[in-house]
Enzyme design. Structure first.
Site, mmCIF file in Angstrom:
data_model
loop_
_atom_site.group_PDB
_atom_site.id
_atom_site.type_symbol
_atom_site.label_atom_id
_atom_site.label_comp_id
_atom_site.label_asym_id
_atom_site.label_seq_id
_atom_site.Cartn_x
_atom_site.Cartn_y
_atom_site.Cartn_z
ATOM 1 N N LYS A 179 1.843 4.508 -3.689
ATOM 2 C CA LYS A 179 1.840 3.939 -4.981
ATOM 3 C C LYS A 179 1.789 4.681 -6.161
ATOM 4 O O LYS A 179 2.704 4.743 -7.203
ATOM 5 C CB LYS A 179 0.528 2.923 -5.131
ATOM 6 N N GLN A 209 -7.829 -0.933 -3.430
ATOM 7 C CA GLN A 209 -7.431 -0.974 -2.131
ATOM 8 C C GLN A 209 -8.177 -1.490 -1.240
ATOM 9 O O GLN A 209 -9.428 -1.550 -1.075
ATOM 10 C CB GLN A 209 -6.880 0.354 -1.643
ATOM 11 N N ASP A 221 -2.129 -7.569 -7.749
ATOM 12 C CA ASP A 221 -2.274 -7.797 -6.132
ATOM 13 C C ASP A 221 -2.170 -9.376 -6.241
ATOM 14 O O ASP A 221 -2.043 -9.864 -4.913
ATOM 15 C CB ASP A 221 -3.788 -7.444 -5.760
HETATM 16 N N1 GUN Z 1 -4.475 -3.395 1.809
HETATM 17 C C1 GUN Z 1 -3.298 -3.713 2.656
HETATM 18 N N2 GUN Z 1 -2.431 -4.330 1.991
HETATM 19 C C2 GUN Z 1 -3.101 -4.313 0.356
HETATM 20 C C3 GUN Z 1 -2.690 -4.936 -0.753
HETATM 21 O O1 GUN Z 1 -1.260 -5.551 -0.700
HETATM 22 N N3 GUN Z 1 -3.404 -4.835 -2.020
HETATM 23 C C4 GUN Z 1 -4.698 -3.952 -1.601
HETATM 24 N N4 GUN Z 1 -5.358 -3.998 -2.792
HETATM 25 N N5 GUN Z 1 -5.105 -3.660 -0.383
HETATM 26 C C5 GUN Z 1 -4.206 -3.803 0.658
#
Ligand code: GUN
Length: 296
Positions: A53, A97, A120
């Site tokens: 990211k 995350q 998100d």
């Molecule tokens: N863990 C796995 N996929 C995601 C996501 O799309 N966002 C977040 N914050 N954690 C994740």
């Protein structure tokens, strides 16, 4: 017939080209879009996602902030970091995350994120807006799947979409998106899950089958209609002694067999995967545009 592949790399590149123009416009107007990612603990897969990211932000010329906190971080310490990010004018969107260490209440964390920075789309406010058909942000993975369908020319209007899995991150929002009115949606949606009786009777009716159940190669060829479009959201690491790492990634679909029956299919890796980060970037650009008062 061997299915045509739908590749997240190709679809995401189209979207990134559009985002770059929007980012340039924002910069020209004095706003540098900023994304922060918070990671608590040592989960190796999460570290890989978080690094990717940050790298994508840099590649797009956006501001990027990565906050890595130890496994022993308390909930209050994490909530204090969230409060700082909520107040930081240089950060237009951020996420924490998942999964979080067990001693931290993930719901309390999700609820603490300011809805206007919730890229998100996990906060109940944004989930509600999406369900009501007035979305601000779109949940990244399901929105990425929808973009793959639209940009591959897959007709969804009136089609039967069967979603396998009911998670808050993929299955539930996927179903909500596909049943909305409008282009790339307007589908008839069925959701099946681990407790569904005779699950294959439903999957065999799918014109478009979206699989996010988290079980390696769960969907076999006999569960798929001839000519169906099959979207595999699963990423499962399985042991494979023939592989240099001793393991490899497979999806929730038995790709080798199902590709002979489907008309289009996403591979794992290389299918849906790249779309999640792409849509996260799109949400961040959208958040920056709103903060800057630039409409899109
Ligand atoms: N863990 C796995 N996929 C995601 C996501 O799309 N966002 C977040 N914050 N954690 C994740």
């Amino acid at each position: 017939m061997t299915a045509k592949l739908i590749l997240g790399k190709d679809v995401s590149e189209e979207i990134y080209a559009e985002l770059r123009q929007r980012i340039e416009a924002l910069k020209a107007a004095g706003t540098l879009p900023g994304l922060a990612v918070v990671l608590v603990g040592d989960d190796p897969a999460s570290h890989v996602y978080v690094r990717k990211k940050g790298e994508m932000c840099e590649a797009l010329g956006m501001r990027s902030k990565t906050i890595i906190m130890p496994e022993a971080t308390t909930q209050d310490e994490l909530l204090a970091v969230i409060a700082d990010l909520n107040a930081d004018p240089e950060i237009h969107g951020f996420l924490v995350q998942l999964p979080l260490p067990h001693h931290i209440d993930a719901d309390a964390v999700i609820n603490a994120v300011a809805p206007e920075k919730d890229v998100d789309c996990f906060h109940p406010y944004n989930v509600g807006r999406m369900l009501a058909g007035i979305p601000d942000f779109m949940p990244a993975t399901p929105a990425g799947v929808q973009q793959m369908l639209i940009r591959s020319g897959v007709e969804t209007v009136g089609k039967h979409v069967v979603v396998v899995g009911r998670s808050n991150i993929v299955g539930k929002p996927m179903a909500a998106i596909m049943m909305q009115r409008g282009a790339g949606a307007d589908a008839t949606v069925t959701v099946v899950h681990s407790k569904t009786e005779d699950l294959a009777a439903y999957t065999r009716q799918a014109d478009i089958l979206v699989v996010a159940i988290g079980r390696p190669r769960f969907v076999t060829a006999d569960m798929v209609k001839d000519g169906a479009v099959v979207i595999d959201v699963g990423t499962n690491r399985i042991e494979d002694p023939t592989h240099p790492k001793g393991s490899r990634l497979v999806g929730d679909v038995d790709f080798d067999a199902v590709k002979e029956k489907a008309s289009m299919i996403t591979p794992v890796p290389g299918g849906v995967g790249p779309m999640t980060i792409c849509m996260l970037m799109a949400n961040t650009v959208h958040a920056a545009e709103k903060a800057a008062g630039v409409s899109q």
